[in-house]
Design a protein around this motif. Sequence first.
Motif, PDB file in Angstrom:
ATOM      1  N   ALA A 168      50.286  23.946 -25.800  1.00  0.00           N
ATOM      2  CA  ALA A 168      50.709  22.548 -25.653  1.00  0.00           C
ATOM      3  C   ALA A 168      50.872  22.236 -24.172  1.00  0.00           C
ATOM      4  CB  ALA A 168      52.025  22.304 -26.388  1.00  0.00           C
ATOM      5  N   GLU A 169      50.154  21.236 -23.725  1.00  0.00           N
ATOM      6  CA  GLU A 169      50.222  20.798 -22.328  1.00  0.00           C
ATOM      7  C   GLU A 169      50.011  21.963 -21.366  1.00  0.00           C
ATOM      8  OE1 GLU A 169      53.951  18.837 -21.886  1.00  0.00           O
ATOM      9  OE2 GLU A 169      53.392  17.134 -23.157  1.00  0.00           O
ATOM     10  N   ALA A 170      48.919  22.689 -21.605  1.00  0.00           N
ATOM     11  CA  ALA A 170      48.477  23.783 -20.729  1.00  0.00           C
ATOM     12  C   ALA A 170      49.451  24.958 -20.686  1.00  0.00           C
ATOM     13  CB  ALA A 170      48.217  23.268 -19.315  1.00  0.00           C
ATOM     14  N   ARG A 171      50.314  25.082 -21.675  1.00  0.00           N
ATOM     15  CA  ARG A 171      51.194  26.245 -21.735  1.00  0.00           C
ATOM     16  C   ARG A 171      51.333  26.695 -23.187  1.00  0.00           C
ATOM     17  NH1 ARG A 171      56.653  24.591 -22.639  1.00  0.00           N
ATOM     18  NH2 ARG A 171      56.779  22.337 -22.961  1.00  0.00           N
ATOM     19  N   HIS A 172      51.710  27.948 -23.350  1.00  0.00           N
ATOM     20  CA  HIS A 172      51.836  28.523 -24.686  1.00  0.00           C
ATOM     21  C   HIS A 172      53.285  28.441 -25.153  1.00  0.00           C
ATOM     22  CE1 HIS A 172      47.975  30.292 -23.404  1.00  0.00           C
ATOM     23  NE2 HIS A 172      47.691  30.233 -24.694  1.00  0.00           N
ATOM     24  N   VAL A 173      53.455  27.877 -26.333  1.00  0.00           N
ATOM     25  CA  VAL A 173      54.787  27.691 -26.901  1.00  0.00           C
ATOM     26  C   VAL A 173      54.965  28.641 -28.085  1.00  0.00           C
ATOM     27  CG1 VAL A 173      56.376  26.056 -27.986  1.00  0.00           C
ATOM     28  CG2 VAL A 173      54.803  25.274 -26.192  1.00  0.00           C
ATOM     29  N   PHE A 174      56.052  29.387 -28.072  1.00  0.00           N
ATOM     30  CA  PHE A 174      56.360  30.333 -29.149  1.00  0.00           C
ATOM     31  C   PHE A 174      56.599  29.578 -30.457  1.00  0.00           C
ATOM     32  CE2 PHE A 174      59.184  32.793 -31.816  1.00  0.00           C
ATOM     33  CZ  PHE A 174      58.729  34.099 -31.692  1.00  0.00           C
ATOM     34  N   VAL A 175      55.939  30.040 -31.528  1.00  0.00           N
ATOM     35  CA  VAL A 175      56.110  29.421 -32.846  1.00  0.00           C
ATOM     36  C   VAL A 175      56.842  30.370 -33.795  1.00  0.00           C
ATOM     37  CG1 VAL A 175      54.944  28.440 -34.857  1.00  0.00           C
ATOM     38  CG2 VAL A 175      54.033  28.018 -32.557  1.00  0.00           C
TER      39      VAL A 175
END
Length: 525
Positions: free
Chosen positions: A500-507
């Motif tokens: 998301a928005e050029a970064r990785h978000v932990f799910v």
Amino acid sequence: AFAIASQFATRNAAHEVKIIELIKGLTDKPITASHQLSSKLNGPRRALTAVLNARLIGIIDQLISRCEITLSRMSINAPLMVVRGDGALISSSEAREKPIETILSGPAASIVGAKWMTDLTLGFVSDIGGTTTDVALLKDGRPALDPAGARVGNFRTMVEAVAVRTTGLGGDSQVHFLSEGLKGGLHLGPKRLVPISLLAHQEPQIHDILDEQLRTSAPGEYDGKFVRLISNPVEHSLTSRDIKVLSRIERNSKPLKSVIQTRIEIKSLERLVSRGIAQVSGVTPSDASHVLKNMTTWDGEAAEKAITLFGRRRKGSGDLLTETAEDLSRMIIAQLHRQTALFLLESAFHEEDKFNQPAEELANNILMFEGLTGHKNIVKIDTGLNLPVVALGASSGSYYPAIGDLLKCDMILPKHSDVANAIGAVVGRITMRVQGSITSPSEGQFRVHFPHGPKDFLNEEKALTSLENFLLDKAINKARGSGAEDIVTKVFRDIKKAKAEARHVFVEAILTVEASGRPRISEKI
């Protein structure tokens, strides 16, 4: 027994734990909680799994108790182990609590035995019995598991078990005559019959009936078939027509034509057979093997008479199906080879992810069949398996070399293939697999879902390490409690992140810890 299931118990088991405590205060009946059986969501299916487990507790408790009594009488002081549906071993106490985990333990043990006998790491295992053929994939030296969960009847559970595909094809499968078309043909299964060769071995008097049928000029529809009574039924569970058919059946085998007087009575006989009240005997591949001298266990002469009677049927062209019992026997065995090869292809297509058609349709496509027989005309078609096959079962040595030739694959025939499941049970390892999850309720927050309740962390690695250490302790203690020694562990991390928005978000993260070891040889050690 009691079954407890809460919709989100795998995220927070507090409610299930509290209900367990309440029930224990009221009764000593067995209790199954859904979070003890699976760490996955899908509350309804987890609830179903808990209910089925609770219903099985009494059955397996009786079985294990009888085994323990027998061991005691034989002065055998050793821990009693049970094979789990994934091929691992568990203690008898664990099996008593979670009997549903023993689903498909027989096929799983056979695959473990096949691995031990062959040291194969990748290939198919095909186990032929009297009634069915089971096929499973051996991957990385282990039985491949069914990702959707094992089936119990029509119900899909959340139990991890070997992915076995079964077809009603075996040495005792019924041989059907296909009258359509000018050439006619054969089909085997899915029902099982008592082979004529075995029946005559047990009841030699059927030779007189076979001889009488052979002396008639016109073949009868039920020639070469017999029926006998094997148990006394509860008559109130039968229809009036069932009772009428039953009255004509005796302990000693009778010709089928003396029992069935109208076609509508065939359904009644089928019901009697399905309930274990009666047995039908007729021509099977085992009989064909006796005629061809590939088997000599039972009465080959009776088999030849029955197959001669079967061969008197006429094709659409008006010609006899075959001229000799040997010719028809070769046809029967060839049909078993073809059907087995096509089922192995179907099992292989289930493992392929390139095709969008059902595996059964792909395997039974005319091109597949022509490819097996090496079609070469304007078009050249070649079909086969790209993996070796380990053939198991007492009759595998008779049938599977030719199946390997059809599939153009390595066919491995272990020396002790008829006892592969027993070998698998002996060489198996105690393996305990536990799983936990981490979610992220908000960015930068990592929630570890422990059985006693969730705990939040502000650092991803700390959350992962905390859960991993908890699962390691739990898996090792479970393995040790089941009697394992020299325990080794493996940790698997499945971390899902979204971009998301050029970064990785932990799910979410799913951690699986596996602890395994060989069982202790004796309680005293």
